[in-house]
Design an enzyme around this catalytic site. Structure first.
Site, mmCIF file in Angstrom:
data_model
loop_
_atom_site.group_PDB
_atom_site.id
_atom_site.type_symbol
_atom_site.label_atom_id
_atom_site.label_comp_id
_atom_site.label_asym_id
_atom_site.label_seq_id
_atom_site.Cartn_x
_atom_site.Cartn_y
_atom_site.Cartn_z
ATOM 1 N N GLN A 203 0.792 -1.224 0.000
ATOM 2 C CA GLN A 203 0.000 0.000 0.000
ATOM 3 C C GLN A 203 0.827 1.278 0.000
ATOM 4 O OE1 GLN A 203 -2.694 -1.716 3.309
ATOM 5 N NE2 GLN A 203 -4.083 -0.407 2.149
ATOM 6 N N ARG B 179 3.850 -0.254 13.093
ATOM 7 C CA ARG B 179 3.563 -1.564 12.509
ATOM 8 C C ARG B 179 3.652 -1.457 10.983
ATOM 9 N NH1 ARG B 179 -2.169 -4.127 11.083
ATOM 10 N NH2 ARG B 179 -1.350 -6.043 10.179
ATOM 11 N N HIS C 219 1.152 -9.391 4.593
ATOM 12 C CA HIS C 219 0.005 -8.491 4.413
ATOM 13 C C HIS C 219 -0.396 -8.547 2.940
ATOM 14 C CE1 HIS C 219 -2.192 -4.925 6.416
ATOM 15 N NE2 HIS C 219 -2.762 -5.092 5.230
ATOM 16 N N ASN D 92 -1.886 -10.877 8.321
ATOM 17 C CA ASN D 92 -2.887 -9.842 8.483
ATOM 18 C C ASN D 92 -4.216 -10.327 7.903
ATOM 19 O OD1 ASN D 92 -3.666 -6.899 8.977
ATOM 20 N ND2 ASN D 92 -4.277 -7.173 6.847
#
Ligand code: PNW
Length: 491
Positions: free
Chosen positions: A26, A83, A129, A175
């Site tokens: 992201q 994180r 993730h 995640n």
């Protein structure tokens, strides 16, 4: 609007930690820089652009090339922890246990971790993730091949523990296994985009994927507990996401049961095997029969033995919904527990005002209830590993308007008050709170529309501008933890 809600700035314990959260795909950009391999997200966003609002994250926030500046930014916010996730394909471009390691990728995370430590920010690392190496998906179907996947994931995890574990004391294996399974393999709106319509099988694949995540999680935590934890002394767990559910009609027995069943399907799916060492919840067994994989006795006992000491429950939470029992028997591809989810109850009351994303409504009471629900079921200290929202209309606002993010300030204020109530009124142990997200970033299938950041990012110039919510959190935690101190010393 949030006019009816009042933030009370209720206290939090003096040792409560706060921070921000991000994920590699992201924010990083540098998608093919310095030898990085291709992940299923690089593939998903490029092969059919309409699935991601026509957008990909080749550049995103270009954090890969702005990292020192982003650490300084966090330092100015006064966070205790950060994180982030490690891109598997930067460390092992082809992903597999026999494939070569890319030292340039390792150097990037070493530099990031060193800089965090030097400004007193504790790194919290998510190993997975959502960015599976594309080559593992192509070689053997990724998560659908449990044994191969597990072996490759453990190898990647061990590499991270051995290279970064001297400084990283909090690890997260996966995640949101729920989102990986349902959105990746049922509706196919997230990578790798599988569903019955696209050559997958929405009736069985989500449950098979969930099963292999649970086993891979256990194998990685086992490796950590055995070979790293004794010397490194960190902790390791998983992050589960989920909404809280209120019954649509509180007088309906069926709706009350539906709300609980919905949460069994959400949290119990992963939480019961992982944290209790038990089979899937009975409601799931009853509905899904042999579509739900079986644990062998050895697997369950392995999961129990691999449960690490000083673990925690990682909670990603955003919103609450109403649950209504469906009258017809469930479809074969139902994943909800045969429950309809609604924003409005039988009396026409909305669960809360809508944010900048339609699924995310402001409902802090549900958050307090969920903290208690999870505490009662798993008896583990809770770390809120993600929470936040985009403001209504934010995607089309001017910079000046975006920076003045009153809606988000209020959302944070209300959700922190809810934590305080859970801690002091309900006796729940909550250790920390990580705001999603450090900065605006690539919101998966929604592209760059929704802005969850404490920091505005101009995607053309890549200039970062702090929003008011960043300063609000900094000051609010100073106030709340000071008050928490007073409150505790009074008792
Ligand atoms: C999380 N839902 O995903 C992810 O961990 C983040 O990467 C993401 O940016 C963030 O939440 C905000 O969406 C979710 O539809 C995505 O319920 C969707 C849902 C929940 C969580």
């Amino acid at each position: 609007t949030l006019g009816d809600f009042k933030v009370q700035e209720l206290p939090l314990p003096p040792d409560f930690v706060w921070g921000t959260a991000t994920a590699a795909y992201q924010i990083e950009g540098g998608a093919f820089q310095d030898g990085k391999g291709k992940s299923i997200w690089d593939n998903f966003s490029h092969s059919v652009p309409s699935r991601t609002n026509g957008e990909h994250a080749d550049v995103a926030c270009d954090h890969y090339n702005h990292m020192p500046q982003d650490v300084d930014l966090m330092s100015s916010y006064g966070v205790d922890v950060y994180r982030f996730s490690i891109a598997w394909t930067r460390l092992i471009p082809l992903g597999g246990r026999e494939d070569p390691v890319n030292e340039t990728g390792i150097a990037f995370y070493n530099d990031l971790i060193d800089r965090l430590v030097s400004v007193n920010i504790k790194p919290v690392v998510t190993l997975y993730h959502w960015d599976l190496p594309q080559s593992l998906h192509e070689r053997y179907g990724g998560f659908l091949n449990s044994e191969e996947f597990q072996a490759d994931f453990v190898r990647f995890s061990r590499l991270c523990f051995s290279r970064f574990g001297d400084r990283v004391k909090k690890w997260i294996t996966f995640n949101e296994p729920y989102i990986i399974s349902v959105f990746g393999y049922h509706s196919g709106v997230l990578a790798p985009g599988r569903s019955t319509l696209s050559g997958g099988d929405s009736k069985t694949e989500p449950w098979r994927v969930g099963h292999s995540i649970i086993l891979a999680h256990a194998a990685a935590t086992h490796a950590y507990a055995l070979d790293f934890q004794p010397s490194q002394k960190g902790s390791i767990s998983i992050v589960l996401n989920g909404h809280y559910y209120e019954p649509y009609d509180t007088h309906s027995e069926a709706d009350r049961a539906a709300a609980q069943r919905r949460m069994d399907f959400y949290f119990g799916w992963f939480g019961d095997p992982i944290f209790l060492g038990k089979d899937y919840p009975p409601a799931m067994r009853a509905q899904l029969a042999d579509r739900l994989p079986q644990f062998t006795a050895e697997e369950l006992s392995f999961i129990r033995r691999s449960a690490p000491t000083n673990s925690f429950y990682g909670m990603n939470h955003y919103t609450t919904k109403y649950a209504r029992a469906l009258p017809e028997p469930p479809a074969d591809d139902d994943w909800t527990g045969n429950v309809e989810e609604l924003p409005t109850n039988s009396e026409g009351t909305e669960i809360g005002p809508v944010s900048g994303m339609s699924w995310l409504r402001v409902a802090p009471k549900g958050f307090q209830s969920l903290l208690k629900w999870v505490w009662d079921r798993y008896h583990l200290p809770i770390v809120v590993t993600e929470n936040g929202c985009p403001c209504p209309g934010e995607s089309t606002m001017s910079l000046e308007q975006v920076v003045n993010d009153e809606f988000r300030v209020k959302y944070f204020g209300l959700y922190l008050d809810a934590i305080s109530r859970a801690v002091y009124d309900d006796g729940v142990t909550v250790e920390g709170y990580y705001a999603w997200s450090l900065m605006d970033n690539y919101e998966w299938s929604a592209g760059y529309g929704p802005r969850f950041g404490l920091t505005h990012v101009d995607y053309t110039t890549l200039v970062r501008t702090p929003k008011n919510s960043a300063f609000y959190l900094k000051q609010s935690f100073q106030r709340r933890r000071k008050d928490g101190l007073d409150k505790e010393s009074l008792e």
